[in-house]
Design an enzyme around this catalytic site. Structure first.
Site, PDB file in Angstrom:
ATOM      1  N   ASP A  58     -28.394  33.739  12.047  1.00  0.00           N
ATOM      2  CA  ASP A  58     -28.612  35.187  11.882  1.00  0.00           C
ATOM      3  C   ASP A  58     -30.113  35.478  11.890  1.00  0.00           C
ATOM      4  O   ASP A  58     -30.858  34.904  11.101  1.00  0.00           O
ATOM      5  CB  ASP A  58     -27.992  35.617  10.541  1.00  0.00           C
ATOM      6  CG  ASP A  58     -28.368  37.048  10.162  1.00  0.00           C
ATOM      7  OD1 ASP A  58     -28.368  37.367   8.963  1.00  0.00           O
ATOM      8  OD2 ASP A  58     -28.682  37.843  11.087  1.00  0.00           O
ATOM      9  N   ASN A  88     -31.380  38.904  12.105  1.00  0.00           N
ATOM     10  CA  ASN A  88     -31.731  40.255  11.604  1.00  0.00           C
ATOM     11  C   ASN A  88     -31.153  40.474  10.208  1.00  0.00           C
ATOM     12  O   ASN A  88     -30.930  41.590   9.782  1.00  0.00           O
ATOM     13  CB  ASN A  88     -31.230  41.339  12.577  1.00  0.00           C
ATOM     14  CG  ASN A  88     -29.700  41.291  12.689  1.00  0.00           C
ATOM     15  OD1 ASN A  88     -29.083  40.278  12.323  1.00  0.00           O
ATOM     16  ND2 ASN A  88     -29.099  42.355  13.159  1.00  0.00           N
ATOM     17  N   ASP A 146     -28.328  40.389   8.587  1.00  0.00           N
ATOM     18  CA  ASP A 146     -27.133  41.145   8.178  1.00  0.00           C
ATOM     19  C   ASP A 146     -26.033  40.158   7.774  1.00  0.00           C
ATOM     20  O   ASP A 146     -24.884  40.540   7.591  1.00  0.00           O
ATOM     21  CB  ASP A 146     -26.648  42.063   9.320  1.00  0.00           C
ATOM     22  CG  ASP A 146     -26.295  41.260  10.563  1.00  0.00           C
ATOM     23  OD1 ASP A 146     -25.826  41.863  11.550  1.00  0.00           O
ATOM     24  OD2 ASP A 146     -26.473  40.022  10.561  1.00  0.00           O
ATOM     25  N   ASP A 203     -26.127  35.891  15.453  1.00  0.00           N
ATOM     26  CA  ASP A 203     -26.312  36.778  16.597  1.00  0.00           C
ATOM     27  C   ASP A 203     -26.912  36.019  17.784  1.00  0.00           C
ATOM     28  O   ASP A 203     -27.306  34.858  17.659  1.00  0.00           O
ATOM     29  CB  ASP A 203     -27.216  37.949  16.209  1.00  0.00           C
ATOM     30  CG  ASP A 203     -28.387  37.502  15.347  1.00  0.00           C
ATOM     31  OD1 ASP A 203     -28.513  37.976  14.204  1.00  0.00           O
ATOM     32  OD2 ASP A 203     -29.145  36.625  15.839  1.00  0.00           O
ATOM     33  N   ASP A 225     -16.139  32.495  26.942  1.00  0.00           N
ATOM     34  CA  ASP A 225     -14.728  32.449  26.587  1.00  0.00           C
ATOM     35  C   ASP A 225     -13.999  33.574  27.332  1.00  0.00           C
ATOM     36  O   ASP A 225     -14.412  34.742  27.246  1.00  0.00           O
ATOM     37  CB  ASP A 225     -14.570  32.654  25.071  1.00  0.00           C
ATOM     38  CG  ASP A 225     -13.481  31.762  24.493  1.00  0.00           C
ATOM     39  OD1 ASP A 225     -13.757  31.004  23.540  1.00  0.00           O
ATOM     40  OD2 ASP A 225     -12.352  31.829  25.036  1.00  0.00           O
ATOM     41  N   ASP A 280      -8.875  30.966  27.289  1.00  0.00           N
ATOM     42  CA  ASP A 280      -8.101  31.012  26.053  1.00  0.00           C
ATOM     43  C   ASP A 280      -6.598  31.003  26.369  1.00  0.00           C
ATOM     44  O   ASP A 280      -6.149  31.751  27.241  1.00  0.00           O
ATOM     45  CB  ASP A 280      -8.465  32.332  25.342  1.00  0.00           C
ATOM     46  CG  ASP A 280      -7.939  32.414  23.939  1.00  0.00           C
ATOM     47  OD1 ASP A 280      -8.337  31.557  23.124  1.00  0.00           O
ATOM     48  OD2 ASP A 280      -7.136  33.314  23.656  1.00  0.00           O
ATOM     49  N   GLU A 319      -7.765  26.164  27.629  1.00  0.00           N
ATOM     50  CA  GLU A 319      -7.200  25.778  26.344  1.00  0.00           C
ATOM     51  C   GLU A 319      -5.698  25.884  26.503  1.00  0.00           C
ATOM     52  O   GLU A 319      -5.181  26.939  26.854  1.00  0.00           O
ATOM     53  CB  GLU A 319      -7.654  26.709  25.225  1.00  0.00           C
ATOM     54  CG  GLU A 319      -7.132  26.211  23.889  1.00  0.00           C
ATOM     55  CD  GLU A 319      -6.731  27.320  22.941  1.00  0.00           C
ATOM     56  OE1 GLU A 319      -6.379  28.402  23.407  1.00  0.00           O
ATOM     57  OE2 GLU A 319      -6.798  27.090  21.732  1.00  0.00           O
ATOM     58  N   HIS A 376     -13.521  25.785  16.627  1.00  0.00           N
ATOM     59  CA  HIS A 376     -13.476  26.856  15.623  1.00  0.00           C
ATOM     60  C   HIS A 376     -12.084  27.073  15.051  1.00  0.00           C
ATOM     61  O   HIS A 376     -11.891  27.917  14.164  1.00  0.00           O
ATOM     62  CB  HIS A 376     -13.981  28.147  16.272  1.00  0.00           C
ATOM     63  CG  HIS A 376     -13.093  28.580  17.378  1.00  0.00           C
ATOM     64  ND1 HIS A 376     -12.949  27.858  18.555  1.00  0.00           N
ATOM     65  CD2 HIS A 376     -12.246  29.620  17.491  1.00  0.00           C
ATOM     66  CE1 HIS A 376     -12.056  28.449  19.322  1.00  0.00           C
ATOM     67  NE2 HIS A 376     -11.615  29.515  18.707  1.00  0.00           N
ATOM     68  N   ASP A 377     -11.091  26.327  15.590  1.00  0.00           N
ATOM     69  CA  ASP A 377      -9.718  26.455  15.103  1.00  0.00           C
ATOM     70  C   ASP A 377      -9.298  25.266  14.243  1.00  0.00           C
ATOM     71  O   ASP A 377      -8.197  25.290  13.680  1.00  0.00           O
ATOM     72  CB  ASP A 377      -8.732  26.512  16.285  1.00  0.00           C
ATOM     73  CG  ASP A 377      -8.832  27.793  17.077  1.00  0.00           C
ATOM     74  OD1 ASP A 377      -8.474  27.772  18.269  1.00  0.00           O
ATOM     75  OD2 ASP A 377      -9.299  28.804  16.512  1.00  0.00           O
TER      76      ASP A 377
END
Ligand code: TEU
Ligand code: CA
Length: 535
Positions: free
Chosen positions: A22, A24, A26, A30, A99, A198, A251, A319-320
């Site tokens: 990150d 900025n 928040d 990003d 993706d 995907d 995938e 990420h899964d």
């Protein structure tokens, strides 16, 4: 010898943008954060990034529910930032793979909003069906549990294999396929090098009749890998094959080597496929019902795919998936478990994919309560479990073990605010004080240093990239294989267990080893060896 393509030679690094860096403050990763870390990725030795979705999204499934395929989620930045990422990455010889989510859009996509009107031109972009006197049209169950049918205000239903905020697109409508040709052209023209597709083998639903048989939470229904599914993938690939040197990695869901080879058979469909079989060896019939990890089961699945599919997309994390280090290793051997998996991933035949944080041995998060989870899948499963009267304690343990949020905690750059100076969108793992990039850069021996060295060993040794693979006889829980390229042969021997294993080993040239000592006749727990030269 094989003249390999760039995607066969690459070492690919998957970035989950929300949790990478990150800039900025928040609390959300990003694109500028990815640009900032390109030098790190270059130093590590990777030459491609698979970027999980950065498009405008309703964030129900954090990017896998897309509202606008042609613009960037403003939390991650702007289209100009994206163009700059592509430009900067290209300068550093790092290719960008995006993706491509074809099976569904967000329910906030303009197409879907329009489609609610039965007379709209977009009605047939999705799959609507009358129920049977108010009941769901068929018995299909979704990947996030429960029925795949969501009732509309008009009393009919629309199909969604994932969350109800992810309505499935109708590929029987040729306009939908044409839309994806435009989307692919847009991104290829911006200079991306490929797509990770995907759920690419379930997007064409041949019939909506009842399923053949149903596994809990995941129906093996009629929509798996239909003939038309292949044809559409071939059409999309061939539309761009002559003008772009790009790749498509699919995938795939519920697949076996034969189905994988069907997808890879024409060189104009998919170039690579991710399979799940090796990632399901520690579960019963789906991820929520686990069984003890047995190294020999993992070895069996790996050998099956290595011998039955010529070129695999090799991975142990994404990420899964929960983090691999204690899943396939042992908490008491953190360094050796992580570096054993590194040697395995980077010496198998095929293209290796490293998920962010895997290179420093990041671990699962110690969740203590349900409101810590952000993943729609985890929340849905909890709801369904409660309806099924599964006791809260047991249900929580299932989710804590398998939640995708285990892989989505922020990247651990240093001991404190390396990811962000704000409160991160998902809590960062407190063990970042011990497991982080900065300290592993300084340590003489660290998981990160090992990954960098192992990536280089792979690059420096053609047998590990171009070589054939043949398996040798080994004790139970030990994987052994030879990689042969012309007159060069390397022996890879990996102890996937936490036990000492007896095995006669040559002491000839050790190329890499994750232990200080090599024992003549014994393999230490999680010892991984690559032996070069004459064997
Ligand atoms: O995952 C598809 C898929 O098969 C997963 O739902 C997988 O079965 C599950 O997460 C692990 O059991 C892709 C994306 O990788 C995933 O993040 C998305 O949620 C899903 O498609 C829908 O787009
Ligand atoms: Ca940010």
């Amino acid at each position: 010898d094989m003249n390999l393509t760039w995607w066969q030679q690459m070492v690919c690094y998957q970035v989950y943008p929300r949790s990478f860096k990150d800039t900025n403050n928040d609390g959300i990763g990003d694109i500028n954060g990815i640009i900032e870390k390109l030098d790190y990725l270059s130093w590590l030795g990777v030459n491609a990034i698979w970027l999980s979705p950065v498009y405008v999204s309703a964030n129900d499934d954090f990017g896998y529910d897309i509202i606008d395929y042609y613009d960037i989620n403003q939390e991650y930045g702007t289209l100009d930032d994206m163009k700059r990422l592509i430009e900067k990455a290209t300068e550093k010889n790092i290719k960008i793979i995006m993706d491509l989510v074809m099976n569904h859009t967000s329910d906030e996509h303009p197409w879907f909003i329009e489609s609610k009107d039965p007379n709209s031109a977009y009605r047939d972009y999705y799959i609507y069906k009358e129920g049977k006197n108010g009941k769901v049209p068929n018995n299909w169950t979704g990947f996030f549990g429960g029925s795949v049918w969501q009732k509309t205000e008009r009393g009919d239903f629309y199909l969604h294999l994932f969350s109800h905020k992810q309505p499935d697109l109708n590929f029987k409508n040729p306009k939908v396929k044409e839309e994806f040709k435009k989307i692919m052209a847009f991104w290829l023209d911006l200079g991306i090098a490929g797509f990770r597709c995907d759920v690419c083998n379930v997007f064409y639903k041949e019939s909506l009749e009842n399923g053949k048989f149903r596994l809990v939470l995941k129906g093996l229904e009629h929509y798996h890998q239909t003939k038309r599914n292949h044809e559409i993938l071939q059409e999309l690939k061939q539309a761009f094959n002559k003008d772009y040197d790009f790749m498509m990695v699919g995938e795939t869901v519920m697949i076996n080597p034969k189905m994988a080879n069907d997808l890879l058979s024409t060189e104009k469909e998919l170039d690579l496929v991710f399979s799940f079989e090796h990632m399901e060896t520690d579960q019963i019939n789906n991820k929520w019902f686990k069984r003890k990890h047995r190294p020999e089961r993992l070895i069996k699945a790996l050998m099956k795919w290595q011998t039955q599919v010529d070129w695999n997309a090799n991975y142990f994390e994404n990420h899964d998936q929960p983090r691999s280090v204690y899943r396939f290793g042992d908490k008491r051997y953190h360094y050796y478990s992580a570096t054993m998996l590194s040697t395995l991933l980077l010496s198998l035949r095929g293209t290796p994919f490293i998920y962010q944080g895997q290179e420093i041995g990041m671990t699962n998060f110690d969740f203590t309560q349900m409101d810590q989870f952000k993943d729609t899948e985890s929340k849905r499963i909890y709801e369904i479990g409660r309806k099924l009267r599964i006791p809260k304690k047991y249900l929580f343990k299932m989710i804590k073990t398998s939640s995708r949020d285990n892989a989505r905690t922020p990247m651990q750059w240093d001991t404190s605010e390396g990811f962000s100076q704000a409160v991160p969108w998902l809590a960062i793992n407190p063990n970042q004080k011990d497991i982080n990039v900065k300290s592993q850069m300084i340590q003489e021996k660290s998981v990160l240093k090992y990954y960098k060295k192992m990536i280089n060993v792979r690059k420096e040794n053609k047998p590990l990239v171009e070589g054939t693979i043949s398996f040798i006889k080994t004790p139970k829980g030990v994987l052994g294989f030879e990689r042969t390229y012309q007159d060069k042969k390397l022996l890879v021997v990996i102890n996937l267990t936490n036990k000492v294993k007896k095995m006669a080993l040559h002491r000839s040239q050790i190329l890499i080893n994750n232990y200080e000592t090599v024992l003549k006749h014994k393999l230490m727990p999680y010892q991984a060896l690559i032996i070069g030269g004459g064997l």
